[in-house]
Design a protein around this motif. Structure first.
Motif, mmCIF file in Angstrom:
data_model
loop_
_atom_site.group_PDB
_atom_site.id
_atom_site.type_symbol
_atom_site.label_atom_id
_atom_site.label_comp_id
_atom_site.label_asym_id
_atom_site.label_seq_id
_atom_site.Cartn_x
_atom_site.Cartn_y
_atom_site.Cartn_z
ATOM 1 N N ALA A 24 -24.521 27.839 -7.708
ATOM 2 C CA ALA A 24 -24.610 26.966 -6.643
ATOM 3 C C ALA A 24 -24.025 25.469 -6.960
ATOM 4 N N ALA A 25 -24.869 25.102 -8.124
ATOM 5 C CA ALA A 25 -24.370 24.017 -8.514
ATOM 6 C C ALA A 25 -23.071 23.305 -8.785
ATOM 7 N N LEU A 26 -22.289 24.537 -9.585
ATOM 8 C CA LEU A 26 -21.009 24.639 -9.828
ATOM 9 C C LEU A 26 -20.327 24.472 -8.530
ATOM 10 N N ALA A 29 -20.621 20.987 -6.863
ATOM 11 C CA ALA A 29 -19.848 20.001 -7.770
ATOM 12 C C ALA A 29 -18.360 20.010 -7.462
ATOM 13 N N LEU A 30 -17.850 21.064 -7.304
ATOM 14 C CA LEU A 30 -16.361 21.490 -7.155
ATOM 15 C C LEU A 30 -15.921 20.894 -5.801
ATOM 16 N N LEU A 31 -16.878 21.176 -4.649
ATOM 17 C CA LEU A 31 -16.565 20.653 -3.423
ATOM 18 C C LEU A 31 -16.718 18.975 -3.494
ATOM 19 N N LEU A 36 -14.160 13.679 -3.503
ATOM 20 C CA LEU A 36 -13.569 12.398 -4.140
ATOM 21 C C LEU A 36 -12.331 12.329 -4.402
ATOM 22 N N LEU A 37 -11.359 13.419 -4.377
ATOM 23 C CA LEU A 37 -9.826 13.186 -4.608
ATOM 24 C C LEU A 37 -9.463 12.973 -3.084
ATOM 25 N N LEU A 38 -9.968 13.481 -2.164
ATOM 26 C CA LEU A 38 -9.711 13.339 -0.932
ATOM 27 C C LEU A 38 -9.919 11.884 -0.072
ATOM 28 N N SER A 51 -20.391 17.336 2.844
ATOM 29 C CA SER A 51 -21.456 17.769 3.724
ATOM 30 C C SER A 51 -21.393 19.128 3.281
ATOM 31 N N ALA A 52 -20.311 19.914 2.902
ATOM 32 C CA ALA A 52 -20.183 21.328 2.815
ATOM 33 C C ALA A 52 -21.127 21.498 1.240
ATOM 34 N N SER A 53 -20.631 20.260 0.505
ATOM 35 C CA SER A 53 -21.186 20.485 -1.024
ATOM 36 C C SER A 53 -22.755 20.591 -0.766
ATOM 37 N N LEU A 54 -23.216 19.365 -0.058
ATOM 38 C CA LEU A 54 -24.683 19.477 0.196
ATOM 39 C C LEU A 54 -25.150 20.746 0.797
ATOM 40 N N LEU A 55 -24.704 21.221 1.730
ATOM 41 C CA LEU A 55 -24.883 22.420 2.479
ATOM 42 C C LEU A 55 -25.182 23.565 1.418
ATOM 43 N N VAL A 56 -24.000 23.722 0.647
ATOM 44 C CA VAL A 56 -24.129 24.686 -0.441
ATOM 45 C C VAL A 56 -25.460 24.643 -1.366
ATOM 46 N N ASN A 57 -25.598 23.299 -1.636
ATOM 47 C CA ASN A 57 -26.820 23.090 -2.683
ATOM 48 C C ASN A 57 -28.130 23.539 -1.810
ATOM 49 N N LEU A 58 -28.126 22.961 -0.381
ATOM 50 C CA LEU A 58 -29.493 23.322 0.442
ATOM 51 C C LEU A 58 -29.609 24.756 0.623
ATOM 52 N N LEU A 59 -28.486 25.332 1.061
ATOM 53 C CA LEU A 59 -28.782 26.784 1.603
ATOM 54 C C LEU A 59 -28.678 27.748 0.533
ATOM 55 N N ALA A 60 -28.111 27.616 -0.602
ATOM 56 C CA ALA A 60 -27.970 28.406 -1.642
ATOM 57 C C ALA A 60 -28.669 28.081 -2.950
#
Length: 104
Positions: A24-26, A29-31, A36-38, A51-60
């Motif tokens: 989940a951290a990987l 981090a990729l998201l 950052l690139l966008l 937001s998607a990155s944080l949701l992955v971290n929160l939910l998974a």
């Protein structure tokens, strides 16, 4: 100290949870890296990725972090929720700005 906290993953009773936290951290981090690139080109898209990155971290990630280390998970949960609130607020502000200034 035994298990993942002691660095002994081979004999860790929560090896699956530790691997799930790492996965989940990987993904998170990729998201985040993609966001950052966008950021220079499209702030709204960058904030959606954050937001998607944080949701992955929160939910998974947080689910399995609680299995491995409850104390750290509570702290991380609070920080993730606060960051998600900030990112969502900025996303709403950007959407409102685009609606009023660009007629989108």
């Amino acid at each position: 100290m035994n298990g993942a906290l002691g660095g002994d993953l081979i004999h860790d009773g929560e090896l699956g949870a530790s691997l799930a936290v790492a996965a989940a951290a990987l993904v998170s981090a990729l998201l985040c890296l993609r966001a950052l690139l966008l950021l220079p080109r499209d702030r709204a898209a960058a904030f959606r990725q954050l937001s998607a990155s944080l949701l992955v971290n929160l939910l998974a990630g947080q689910v399995f972090t609680f299995v491995v280390n409850q104390f750290a998970a509570v702290t991380a949960l609070g920080m993730d929720l606060a960051l998600l609130a900030v990112v969502r607020a900025e996303s709403r502000w950007l959407a409102d700005w685009a609606k009023h200034n660009l007629g989108a």
